[in-house]
Design a protein around this motif. Sequence first.
Motif, PDB file in Angstrom:
ATOM      1  N   ASN A  26     -17.442  12.413  -2.429  1.00  0.00           N
ATOM      2  CA  ASN A  26     -17.860  12.501  -1.040  1.00  0.00           C
ATOM      3  C   ASN A  26     -18.443  11.150  -0.632  1.00  0.00           C
ATOM      4  N   VAL A  27     -17.647  10.344   0.062  1.00  0.00           N
ATOM      5  CA  VAL A  27     -18.056   8.999   0.460  1.00  0.00           C
ATOM      6  C   VAL A  27     -18.385   9.003   1.942  1.00  0.00           C
ATOM      7  N   VAL A  28     -19.606   8.615   2.262  1.00  0.00           N
ATOM      8  CA  VAL A  28     -20.074   8.609   3.648  1.00  0.00           C
ATOM      9  C   VAL A  28     -19.822   7.245   4.284  1.00  0.00           C
ATOM     10  N   GLY A  29     -19.326   7.249   5.516  1.00  0.00           N
ATOM     11  CA  GLY A  29     -19.157   6.005   6.256  1.00  0.00           C
ATOM     12  C   GLY A  29     -17.770   5.416   6.203  1.00  0.00           C
ATOM     13  N   GLU A  30     -16.792   6.120   5.648  1.00  0.00           N
ATOM     14  CA  GLU A  30     -15.428   5.605   5.617  1.00  0.00           C
ATOM     15  C   GLU A  30     -14.836   5.552   7.029  1.00  0.00           C
ATOM     16  N   VAL A  31     -13.956   4.583   7.236  1.00  0.00           N
ATOM     17  CA  VAL A  31     -13.278   4.419   8.525  1.00  0.00           C
ATOM     18  C   VAL A  31     -11.877   5.002   8.415  1.00  0.00           C
ATOM     19  N   ALA A  32     -11.541   5.917   9.309  1.00  0.00           N
ATOM     20  CA  ALA A  32     -10.246   6.584   9.248  1.00  0.00           C
ATOM     21  C   ALA A  32      -9.101   5.606   9.506  1.00  0.00           C
ATOM     22  N   ARG A  33      -7.988   5.796   8.815  1.00  0.00           N
ATOM     23  CA  ARG A  33      -6.795   4.988   9.043  1.00  0.00           C
ATOM     24  C   ARG A  33      -6.240   5.253  10.439  1.00  0.00           C
ATOM     25  N   VAL A  34      -5.608   4.216  10.988  1.00  0.00           N
ATOM     26  CA  VAL A  34      -4.986   4.340  12.304  1.00  0.00           C
ATOM     27  C   VAL A  34      -3.505   3.997  12.180  1.00  0.00           C
ATOM     28  N   GLY A  35      -2.671   5.026  12.225  1.00  0.00           N
ATOM     29  CA  GLY A  35      -1.231   4.814  12.196  1.00  0.00           C
ATOM     30  C   GLY A  35      -0.772   3.923  11.071  1.00  0.00           C
ATOM     31  N   ASN A  36       0.007   2.910  11.448  1.00  0.00           N
ATOM     32  CA  ASN A  36       0.573   1.977  10.485  1.00  0.00           C
ATOM     33  C   ASN A  36      -0.241   0.691  10.388  1.00  0.00           C
ATOM     34  N   GLY A  69     -26.030   5.401 -17.710  1.00  0.00           N
ATOM     35  CA  GLY A  69     -25.821   5.406 -16.269  1.00  0.00           C
ATOM     36  C   GLY A  69     -24.504   4.733 -15.918  1.00  0.00           C
ATOM     37  N   GLN A  70     -24.462   4.107 -14.735  1.00  0.00           N
ATOM     38  CA  GLN A  70     -23.240   3.429 -14.332  1.00  0.00           C
ATOM     39  C   GLN A  70     -23.554   2.269 -13.399  1.00  0.00           C
ATOM     40  N   ARG A  71     -22.749   1.212 -13.539  1.00  0.00           N
ATOM     41  CA  ARG A  71     -22.814   0.067 -12.658  1.00  0.00           C
ATOM     42  C   ARG A  71     -21.387  -0.295 -12.253  1.00  0.00           C
ATOM     43  N   SER A  72     -21.251  -0.977 -11.126  1.00  0.00           N
ATOM     44  CA  SER A  72     -19.924  -1.381 -10.656  1.00  0.00           C
ATOM     45  C   SER A  72     -19.583  -2.738 -11.242  1.00  0.00           C
ATOM     46  N   ASP A  73     -19.095  -2.747 -12.473  1.00  0.00           N
ATOM     47  CA  ASP A  73     -18.742  -4.000 -13.127  1.00  0.00           C
ATOM     48  C   ASP A  73     -17.558  -4.675 -12.454  1.00  0.00           C
ATOM     49  N   VAL A  74     -16.738  -3.895 -11.768  1.00  0.00           N
ATOM     50  CA  VAL A  74     -15.572  -4.424 -11.073  1.00  0.00           C
ATOM     51  C   VAL A  74     -15.593  -3.929  -9.634  1.00  0.00           C
ATOM     52  N   VAL A  75     -15.483  -4.850  -8.685  1.00  0.00           N
ATOM     53  CA  VAL A  75     -15.409  -4.492  -7.271  1.00  0.00           C
ATOM     54  C   VAL A  75     -14.222  -5.237  -6.668  1.00  0.00           C
ATOM     55  N   LYS A  76     -13.207  -4.492  -6.288  1.00  0.00           N
ATOM     56  CA  LYS A  76     -12.021  -5.067  -5.673  1.00  0.00           C
ATOM     57  C   LYS A  76     -11.726  -4.321  -4.370  1.00  0.00           C
ATOM     58  N   ILE A  77     -11.278  -5.046  -3.383  1.00  0.00           N
ATOM     59  CA  ILE A  77     -10.896  -4.431  -2.114  1.00  0.00           C
ATOM     60  C   ILE A  77      -9.425  -4.727  -1.881  1.00  0.00           C
ATOM     61  N   MET A  78      -8.628  -3.678  -1.829  1.00  0.00           N
ATOM     62  CA  MET A  78      -7.197  -3.819  -1.578  1.00  0.00           C
ATOM     63  C   MET A  78      -6.956  -3.715  -0.078  1.00  0.00           C
ATOM     64  N   HIS A  79      -6.484  -4.790   0.506  1.00  0.00           N
ATOM     65  CA  HIS A  79      -6.130  -4.809   1.928  1.00  0.00           C
ATOM     66  C   HIS A  79      -4.643  -4.469   2.028  1.00  0.00           C
ATOM     67  N   ILE A  80      -4.349  -3.268   2.481  1.00  0.00           N
ATOM     68  CA  ILE A  80      -2.983  -2.752   2.506  1.00  0.00           C
ATOM     69  C   ILE A  80      -2.453  -2.776   3.935  1.00  0.00           C
ATOM     70  N   ASP A  81      -1.334  -3.433   4.125  1.00  0.00           N
ATOM     71  CA  ASP A  81      -0.699  -3.515   5.439  1.00  0.00           C
ATOM     72  C   ASP A  81       0.654  -2.812   5.376  1.00  0.00           C
ATOM     73  N   PRO A  82       0.706  -1.523   5.736  1.00  0.00           N
ATOM     74  CA  PRO A  82       1.981  -0.794   5.668  1.00  0.00           C
ATOM     75  C   PRO A  82       3.047  -1.385   6.568  1.00  0.00           C
ATOM     76  N   GLY A  83       2.642  -1.931   7.725  1.00  0.00           N
ATOM     77  CA  GLY A  83       3.607  -2.494   8.655  1.00  0.00           C
ATOM     78  C   GLY A  83       4.340  -3.685   8.066  1.00  0.00           C
ATOM     79  N   LYS A  84       3.611  -4.574   7.409  1.00  0.00           N
ATOM     80  CA  LYS A  84       4.204  -5.762   6.804  1.00  0.00           C
ATOM     81  C   LYS A  84       4.658  -5.518   5.371  1.00  0.00           C
TER      82      LYS A  84
END
Length: 388
Positions: A26-36, A69-84
Amino acid sequence: MLVIVLLFGGGYLYANWRFSQIPKLNVVGEVARVGNQPFNVLEIGSDSRAGLSGYVAAQTGASTGQAGGQRSDVVKIMHIDPGKGTITVLSIPRDTVTTLLANQGLYGKANRLNVNFGTGPSLLAQTITANFGIPISHVVVVSFAGIINAANAIGGVYMNFPYPARDAKSGLNNPHAGCQLVTNFQALALVRSRHYEWFQNGIWKSDVTSDYGRIYRQNEFIKGMITRAKGIYNPFTLNSLLSKLPAGVAFDSHFSLGELIGLGTKFHSIDPANLLTYTLPTTPGTYGNLGSILLVQEPAMQQMLFKIFGSQLERPTNPPPVNSAGATPSWTIPSATTSTTVKTSSIVVPSNGSFLVNLASSTSTPTTTTTIAPEGDQYFDPSPCTPK
């Protein structure tokens, strides 16, 4: 026709059942996808030892109670462009100091990025948006067990080692050069390696870039996994992959099976070699009593973010500190009508193993906001290969 419908319908129902077994977050604050339109997936590599046993548990410290416990040893953000049809990956080093949104009584006004994951992915995702202006639509969390299970489920990943390699702290031990099948614990040891050594000209040499080197090797391993997974059509292998994912992989609750199937169909033909990878520009520094940390490097940071995310980028509400005094960057959106001077950050690892951060100034044209290039090759590191 009826048989075909039953086969495809039954396959979807079975896949949906398998998908339902994967833990949801349950992740709070996510931004919904818009189309393509382009969207961003936050990938978190957790150092959680849950589910490990025997030799692997001992090697990672789980059996002795280390690193609970847990820590975020890896943080990656995948920028996905379905149109391109493109995917760009931005890695943020775990020791990057960010302005905290919560737990300031415990960690101070600013601290390492990875402390934000202690209570779950929501705070980490919100901190990334607040500090860097990157909106997050989906979250995927992978633990140590998830790396091992995913690699094993696809039959391992082929990686070409230019030289024999080792890392005493992660447990990596590859005594031979050439195209090697990496599986089980060695898959985890490779992507965890921060003290990588390679045997060249009769001596062991060390990669002194620490997190930067680890990020590069992780990206290469991901490309190898994509290459390997693209060739899987055997339903029994696919079933093995789906059955192993729940032990160590979790998705946010908004990530649907239909969306995953759609993305898989859209990007099935993508060439991993064309996957663009970047690492957030940072520089070693000090902040309070945090010891060895990384501070964001300006203006290279903003230029890289605009290069990757473009107009999708939001104005940060809580920018990260840029120096030990806690000063924060002034956020300047490049103008379409004025030229700007851009300092491009690049990580250079010469053959002698020394580590340099180069800053090269260049004047951009009104239509070009940055000259930052993706990461280059590190000659001593493994890369995806195809066995002969």
